[in-house]
Design a protein around this motif. Structure first.
Motif, PDB file in Angstrom:
ATOM      1  N   TYR A 130      18.504  65.681  80.707  1.00 42.18           N
ATOM      2  CA  TYR A 130      19.863  66.161  80.920  1.00 42.18           C
ATOM      3  C   TYR A 130      19.915  67.254  81.997  1.00 42.18           C
ATOM      4  O   TYR A 130      20.803  67.279  82.835  1.00 42.18           O
ATOM      5  N   THR A 177      25.240  63.466  85.784  1.00 42.91           N
ATOM      6  CA  THR A 177      25.124  64.513  84.769  1.00 42.91           C
ATOM      7  C   THR A 177      26.384  64.635  83.924  1.00 42.91           C
ATOM      8  O   THR A 177      26.306  64.781  82.709  1.00 42.91           O
ATOM      9  N   GLN A 186      26.565  62.050  81.177  1.00 37.45           N
ATOM     10  CA  GLN A 186      25.544  62.048  80.122  1.00 37.45           C
ATOM     11  C   GLN A 186      26.064  62.728  78.855  1.00 37.45           C
ATOM     12  O   GLN A 186      26.935  63.571  78.904  1.00 37.45           O
TER      13      GLN A 186
END
Length: 126
Positions: free
Chosen positions: A61, A118, A121
């Motif tokens: 992450y 990102t 996610q």
């Protein structure tokens, strides 16, 4: 108990990043430079408290965010060089100015890809 407070902090940081860098907007080099401090602060929180969570999910992450920070640092350098080159009127600098513009545009495009990945996610603390 610590994880609950940590999750709340991470959620606050996540909301801040979604507000500063919304998925539906394309950011410019100037936008990234303006958000550097907030992103660094949020990454620092994750560095201090992230070890409370699973390492593979956490690292996966956080990796694109670190790419963005590195990109912002490079943008700062390119921005500085651009300002220096604008002070010169020499024709020899024309190629450097073109290169700086292309380098900045390519870097922002790569950062945009990292940001898009990102923001889509699922955060590792959830």
């Amino acid at each position: 108990l610590v994880c609950i407070g940590t999750k709340d902090l991470f959620e606050k940081d996540w909301r801040e990043m979604q507000t500063l860098m919304p998925l539906e907007h394309t950011l410019s080099a100037e936008d990234y430079l303006a958000h550097k401090q907030a992103l660094q602060r949020n990454l620092l929180s994750g560095a201090c408290l992230g070890s409370l969570f699973s390492s593979p999910k956490r690292d996966e992450y956080r990796s694109p965010w670190f790419d963005i920070i590195e990109g912002i640092d490079e943008l700062s350098t390119l921005n500085y060089l651009q300002r220096l080159s604008e002070q010169q009127s020499d024709e020899e600098l024309a190629n450097i100015k073109i290169w700086l513009t292309q380098k900045t545009d390519n870097l922002v495009a790569a950062m945009e890809q990292s940001r898009q990945v990102t923001l889509k996610q699922i955060p590792y603390w959830r």
